[in-house]
Design a protein around this motif. Sequence first.
Motif, PDB file in Angstrom:
ATOM      1  N   SER A 124       0.853  -1.182   0.000  1.00  0.00           N
ATOM      2  CA  SER A 124       0.000   0.000   0.000  1.00  0.00           C
ATOM      3  C   SER A 124       0.891   1.234   0.000  1.00  0.00           C
ATOM      4  N   VAL A 125       0.762   2.062  -1.044  1.00  0.00           N
ATOM      5  CA  VAL A 125       1.595   3.255  -1.203  1.00  0.00           C
ATOM      6  C   VAL A 125       0.707   4.493  -1.115  1.00  0.00           C
ATOM      7  N   GLY A 126       1.113   5.443  -0.309  1.00  0.00           N
ATOM      8  CA  GLY A 126       0.362   6.680  -0.189  1.00  0.00           C
ATOM      9  C   GLY A 126       1.229   7.784   0.379  1.00  0.00           C
TER      10      GLY A 126
ATOM     11  N   ASP B 258       5.703   5.255   2.118  1.00  0.00           N
ATOM     12  CA  ASP B 258       5.468   6.688   1.918  1.00  0.00           C
ATOM     13  C   ASP B 258       6.075   7.052   0.573  1.00  0.00           C
ATOM     14  N   ARG B 259       5.231   7.405  -0.386  1.00  0.00           N
ATOM     15  CA  ARG B 259       5.718   7.648  -1.745  1.00  0.00           C
ATOM     16  C   ARG B 259       6.659   8.842  -1.813  1.00  0.00           C
TER      17      ARG B 259
ATOM     18  N   VAL C  39      10.094   3.486  -5.527  1.00  0.00           N
ATOM     19  CA  VAL C  39       9.125   2.407  -5.340  1.00  0.00           C
ATOM     20  C   VAL C  39       7.761   2.840  -5.891  1.00  0.00           C
ATOM     21  N   ASP C  40       7.378   4.054  -5.565  1.00  0.00           N
ATOM     22  CA  ASP C  40       6.096   4.576  -6.042  1.00  0.00           C
ATOM     23  C   ASP C  40       6.026   4.580  -7.564  1.00  0.00           C
ATOM     24  N   GLU C  41       7.104   5.012  -8.230  1.00  0.00           N
ATOM     25  CA  GLU C  41       7.079   5.106  -9.680  1.00  0.00           C
ATOM     26  C   GLU C  41       6.887   3.732 -10.317  1.00  0.00           C
TER      27      GLU C  41
END
Length: 839
Positions: free
Chosen positions: A103-105, A139-140, A146-148
């Motif tokens: 879960s990314v946010g 945490d993006r 990681v988020d990308e």
Amino acid sequence: MPHDVSVPRRIDRDRLPFFVGGILSLALAGAIHAQNDYGTSFEANTDGEETTLSESAPTHSNRLIDSTSQYLLQHAHNPVDWMPWGQEAFDLARELDKPIFLSVGYSTCYWCHVMEREVFENEDIAAIMNRDFVCVKVDREQRPDVDELYMMATQIFSGHGGWPNSVFLTPDLKPFYCGTYFGAEDMPGGRPGFPRVLGAIANAWAHQRDAIEKQATDLAMRVSTYLGAESQTPVDVLSATIVDRAIDDLSRTFDDAHGGWGIAPKFPGETNFTLLARVYRRTKDASLLDMARVSLTRMYEGTIHDQVGGGFHRYATDQEWRVPHFEKMLYNQALLSIAFTTWHAETRDELYEDAVRRALAFVQSHMTSPEGGFYSALDAETDATEGKFYLWTEEELEAVLGDVDSKRYREIFELAPVPKIPGHAHAPGGGVFWRESVASVATTGEKSVAALLDDLRPLQSRLDAARSKREHPLLDTKIISAWNGMMILAFVEAAIVLEDQSYAESAIRAGEFARSNLTQSDGKLWRVWREGVGEIDAFHDDYAWMTRAYIALFRLTQDRAWLNQAVALQGLQDSLFWDEAGGGYYFADLRPDLFARTKSPNEGALPSGNAVALHNLLDLHALIGDNRFLARADEILLSFGALLDRNPGAYVHMAEGLEKRREIPMPIGKVNRRPDDFIDRPGADTGFGGVAHAPAAAGSPVRLSARPAVASVRPGQRFGLTVTLQMKEGWHVNSSEPRQANLIPTLVDLRSDTGVKVVEMNAPTPTSIVTAYEDEEISVFEGAVEFKAVLQAPPESPEGGRHVIRVVYQYQPCNDTSCLAAVTGAIEVAVGSEAAVGR
């Protein structure tokens, strides 16, 4: 406000590998819409208000409790056994043979809060997650790499993206099923609730492992292909019409009624404005001015602009800028301030100055740490209610302003209510925006725009003071290197254009903070700093933006320490991120926790690090004269040239860099790569009419000089100037139009800041020779040759009584068997005006 509008990417859809699910996704969809295996019922809140977190002591703690990230700490007391991204989680997934739920946010993400309240705080759902998955939170803003990767996986898989990003991974970190927000129960329209998704994934993991592994490998490959910017057929980017077509793309999607580009949701598109400005300075095309003016003015007048407290919200959910998503990001304040400053410099529009001053005042008062760095963001919600801090009712306006002033205020401003979303809390009232254009209000009141804004300022200040007593949105005090670089640049630009010392002081203080706190002992950067601690090695965009900030600080102060710092960071970028095989910068250095190393020019809410680096390299070349910076800039353009040529509208900031590169009179890819002995500086002033000699290394076979034919000129008078190249015997330079494409031409270009025009330029006659390194005759200059120009003085004498002509040149010395590195540089000669000479 749908959750999946949160990714303002300019996706190059021609490159997007078609996927959108796959064989396994169809099987999962069937399972998801069937009865879940657990038969568990989940209570949904149906009273129209969101559930809020209890203020009692937490009953759970997980392994996020030791994090410094405010976003991860928000989830540290969920009943979910969250783990931070890292080897411990990966090893556990392998040991237990369980898939990873990622879960990314980020801390100010509204729908991240919603999913936490509805799903991750639900004991029954958490029990399923803990039983069947290893659950990982990211945490993006701490780990944009990681988020990308996984945001691109979600976009490829589902056709859209947003936060929270919900991705299921194999233990070797490859994604196989992706989504964004999932609620606790199935939603109208067939969107499954999270328990149903969990059940289907767990069942597929147990019974369809081969299909999952195949889908994971295929999806990871597609992500790697898209974000890897694979080699393309080279394009002659300087001769292509890329910049013109980027402008055409903006024109096609421009909303001429409301400004901006596209429909709803509408993002500001900040880098569009600096491209428009740079091309406008060259072309004076009125349509570019219109695009900028309409867009900036409508944004200023809309609710996306915080009319009461200053600054800008992240984006508008509607086409008319009236209903924003209420979070405030540091990068929006920075990039929009730069956009408004840039166009204020062109137009001197009072609205643009007011927008900049109010945004920067907001950052100085609300987003600046005691140490001088800049905080990252303010949340969109308070008390689990989107926009509650920013909304007003007519009764509240009257209570603060009184009968007369509130009536006057309401005659100028309207309130835009936030759309109602079933099951969510909603604050009464609406966001403030201008009923009519500022110009028409000023005209009706027979005032200038500046006078109207001055009259309204006390009313806005009273409302701001009253609003400050409300419960404030969460402030994320994380300090991010890249975003601080942007904000420093914004303060520098405003300090120069608006001549405001307070902005210079904010920029310098933030730069000193960055040198002291965002810099590690070995000179490398931290990605983030919070409460006295720097952590996570920085990414390429951190280096690129901080380099840009240091260049800006040098321009502001002329303190060479800032320039030295920029050069040092540029060197670190080259050693940590440069792709020696394909050119361009990778987003991250080599890290074992990523299934792919990305190197993308894609632009979303922020321009790509490669585009920012392109601008930096061109600026460093202009400031220092070292051709290695220009060569590296050209390598970036060559690396991404085919993508840029195919879809220039997807790479706007890089297209602006290309426009800047086209102002340098050298063919791309033909600049000196190792110019240590050939770093040319402007020649010393030799007095009116004197000869200027270009510096050259000892033993150089070519000497260049320039001399005007007269010492002084009358206004409007024509005069001659001769540029001479003297070559040693056995040496030559290529002619201005060599017959072979691989040869570097000899170029001479004349420039003047005082209005001297080039009437005529005559190159010498070349000769043809055959050398050992070419199979056919080549066209060259040998011996002593002269470029002869006819110039014309402007109709008025310049201030200071002198005309300086800058001679920009390029040549490559060669003999019969080999060539030396190309030489580029500039020298200056001067002629006086008769009025000045006669004094």
